[in-house]
Design a protein around this motif. Structure first.
Motif, PDB file in Angstrom:
ATOM      1  N   ALA A  29       0.839  -1.200   0.000  1.00 28.67           N
ATOM      2  CA  ALA A  29       0.000   0.000   0.000  1.00 28.67           C
ATOM      3  C   ALA A  29       0.872   1.248   0.000  1.00 28.67           C
ATOM      4  O   ALA A  29       2.032   1.214   0.416  1.00 28.67           O
ATOM      5  CB  ALA A  29      -0.916   0.009   1.226  1.00 28.67           C
ATOM      6  N   THR A  32      -2.375   7.352  -2.361  1.00 26.45           N
ATOM      7  CA  THR A  32      -3.223   7.224  -3.544  1.00 26.45           C
ATOM      8  C   THR A  32      -2.570   7.876  -4.760  1.00 26.45           C
ATOM      9  O   THR A  32      -2.061   8.989  -4.683  1.00 26.45           O
ATOM     10  CB  THR A  32      -4.587   7.899  -3.279  1.00 26.45           C
ATOM     11  N   GLY A  33      -2.591   7.152  -5.843  1.00 29.26           N
ATOM     12  CA  GLY A  33      -2.132   7.718  -7.107  1.00 29.26           C
ATOM     13  C   GLY A  33      -0.630   7.714  -7.309  1.00 29.26           C
ATOM     14  O   GLY A  33      -0.157   7.994  -8.407  1.00 29.26           O
ATOM     15  N   GLU A  64      -6.908  -3.913   4.221  1.00 28.41           N
ATOM     16  CA  GLU A  64      -7.475  -2.801   3.463  1.00 28.41           C
ATOM     17  C   GLU A  64      -8.034  -1.728   4.403  1.00 28.41           C
ATOM     18  O   GLU A  64      -7.874  -0.534   4.167  1.00 28.41           O
ATOM     19  CB  GLU A  64      -8.550  -3.304   2.512  1.00 28.41           C
ATOM     20  N   ASP A  68      -6.857   2.055   4.630  1.00 30.02           N
ATOM     21  CA  ASP A  68      -7.836   3.151   4.509  1.00 30.02           C
ATOM     22  C   ASP A  68      -7.692   4.127   5.669  1.00 30.02           C
ATOM     23  O   ASP A  68      -7.653   5.338   5.479  1.00 30.02           O
ATOM     24  CB  ASP A  68      -9.276   2.598   4.537  1.00 30.02           C
ATOM     25  N   LEU A  72      -3.993   5.418   3.161  1.00 33.07           N
ATOM     26  CA  LEU A  72      -3.241   4.765   2.085  1.00 33.07           C
ATOM     27  C   LEU A  72      -4.174   3.931   1.220  1.00 33.07           C
ATOM     28  O   LEU A  72      -5.290   3.605   1.624  1.00 33.07           O
ATOM     29  CB  LEU A  72      -2.152   3.853   2.663  1.00 33.07           C
ATOM     30  N   GLU A  73      -3.663   3.565   0.056  1.00 34.21           N
ATOM     31  CA  GLU A  73      -4.447   2.745  -0.862  1.00 34.21           C
ATOM     32  C   GLU A  73      -3.659   1.462  -1.132  1.00 34.21           C
ATOM     33  O   GLU A  73      -2.432   1.507  -1.287  1.00 34.21           O
ATOM     34  CB  GLU A  73      -4.645   3.513  -2.172  1.00 34.21           C
ATOM     35  N   ILE A  75      -2.141  -0.915  -3.425  1.00 36.02           N
ATOM     36  CA  ILE A  75      -1.790  -0.724  -4.839  1.00 36.02           C
ATOM     37  C   ILE A  75      -1.204  -1.981  -5.464  1.00 36.02           C
ATOM     38  O   ILE A  75      -0.800  -1.958  -6.637  1.00 36.02           O
ATOM     39  CB  ILE A  75      -0.817   0.469  -5.039  1.00 36.02           C
TER      40      ILE A  75
ATOM     41  N   THR B  36     -11.900  -1.679  -4.581  1.00 37.26           N
ATOM     42  CA  THR B  36     -11.374  -0.512  -5.302  1.00 37.26           C
ATOM     43  C   THR B  36     -11.937  -0.401  -6.714  1.00 37.26           C
ATOM     44  O   THR B  36     -12.324   0.670  -7.164  1.00 37.26           O
ATOM     45  CB  THR B  36      -9.839  -0.610  -5.382  1.00 37.26           C
ATOM     46  N   ALA B  46     -15.889   4.694  -1.165  1.00 34.51           N
ATOM     47  CA  ALA B  46     -15.318   3.442  -0.673  1.00 34.51           C
ATOM     48  C   ALA B  46     -16.394   2.573  -0.041  1.00 34.51           C
ATOM     49  O   ALA B  46     -16.293   1.358  -0.005  1.00 34.51           O
ATOM     50  CB  ALA B  46     -14.214   3.714   0.338  1.00 34.51           C
TER      51      ALA B  46
END
Lengths: 147, 118
Positions: A29, A32-33, A64, A68, A72-73, A75, B36, B46
């Motif tokens: 993780a 984001t992006g 997850e 969250d 964080l995401e 990835i 996601t 979400a």
């Protein structure tokens, strides 16, 4: 290219050795992006196998949630190969194409087949929507360790 | 609350709540966490609030509100696809009553991809 914090990289290797000879797995993780891993979440291999892995669903959910909460995401996904090189197997390719698996995910593979770790990262190629098994649809990307 | 205590003289017809697709006048509203990949189809959220008293009703209402989600989680027969996991408060519905699993108010339902490999 995938950037990875050294701490996350070390935790991935530790988990791979901890579960050896069974395959290890987990989630990576980061913000984001950004293609930047700042956290590694080990997840139990529900398959308990040296040949395949299956992320334990509850472990996935908890990782997850933690990601969250930390802003964080998730990835990507990490798993280890205990007997083969750090390249995606045909099963890995098929799994990466499944509908609910984010196509943007990074597939990080740790191989312990040679006694010392080999770590590589792969990403689906943008045009790989309709790839056939055995035909390239996933490409290695540069993995850069950062502090 | 006393405001909710009504008599026939107050209303000539029963009050209706929620979506048309759920016949019951009283329904649970629960939080459904989305994977996601499905978030863009729910406006980037979400998690979404959905009504229903079973997982099947929740999914029907979720798909009614966000049609793009349906094909990804249910097969042609309306059953859960193999690569989808659904949890009700940390319990996999496959080990409960599958899509007929009851949901109580306040539970959290999570939809997750089953991720595996070799």
């Amino acid at each position: 290219m995938l950037r990875m914090a050294r701490q996350a990289w070390l935790e991935m290797l530790a988990e791979s050795w901890r579960t050896y000879p069974e395959e290890a797995c987990g989630l990576v993780a980061g913000p984001t992006g950004a293609n930047h891993v700042t956290r590694f979440f080990p997840v139990r291999n529900a398959a308990k196998s040296s040949r395949v892995f299956e992320l334990d669903g509850m472990g996935f959910m908890k990782a997850e949630r933690t990601a969250d909460d930390a802003g964080l995401e998730v990835i990507g996904v990490m798993h280890s190969h205990t007997h083969t090189a750090a390249y995606p197997s045909p099963t890995d390719l098929a799994e990466a194409m499944k509908p609910l698996v984010p196509p943007s995910w990074h597939w990080v593979i740790v191989s312990l087949a040679w006694g010392f770790p080999e770590v590589r990262s792969f990403a689906l190629e943008p045009s790989s929507d309709h790839f056939e098994l055995g035909v390239s649809g996933i490409a290695e990307e540069r993995l850069l360790l950062v502090n | 609350m006393s405001e909710l205590t009504v008599t026939e003289s107050t209303f000539s017809e029963p009050a209706t709540v929620g979506t048309d697709s759920v016949p019951s006048a009283v329904q649970n509203i629960v939080t459904v966490r989305l994977p996601t990949v499905l978030r863009p189809q729910a406006g980037g959220q979400a998690s979404v609030e959905v009504g229903g008293s079973t997982v099947r009703e929740l999914l029907a209402n979720l798909v009614a509100a966000h049609p793009g989600i349906g094909v990804n989680i249910l097969d042609e027969g309306g059953e859960l696809r193999k690569f989808v996991n659904i949890y009700v408060d940390d319990e996999d519905v496959r080990f409960l009553d599958k899509l007929d699993t009851q949901v109580d108010p306040g539970v959290e339902v999570a939809i997750l991809p089953a991720v595996a490999g070799g």
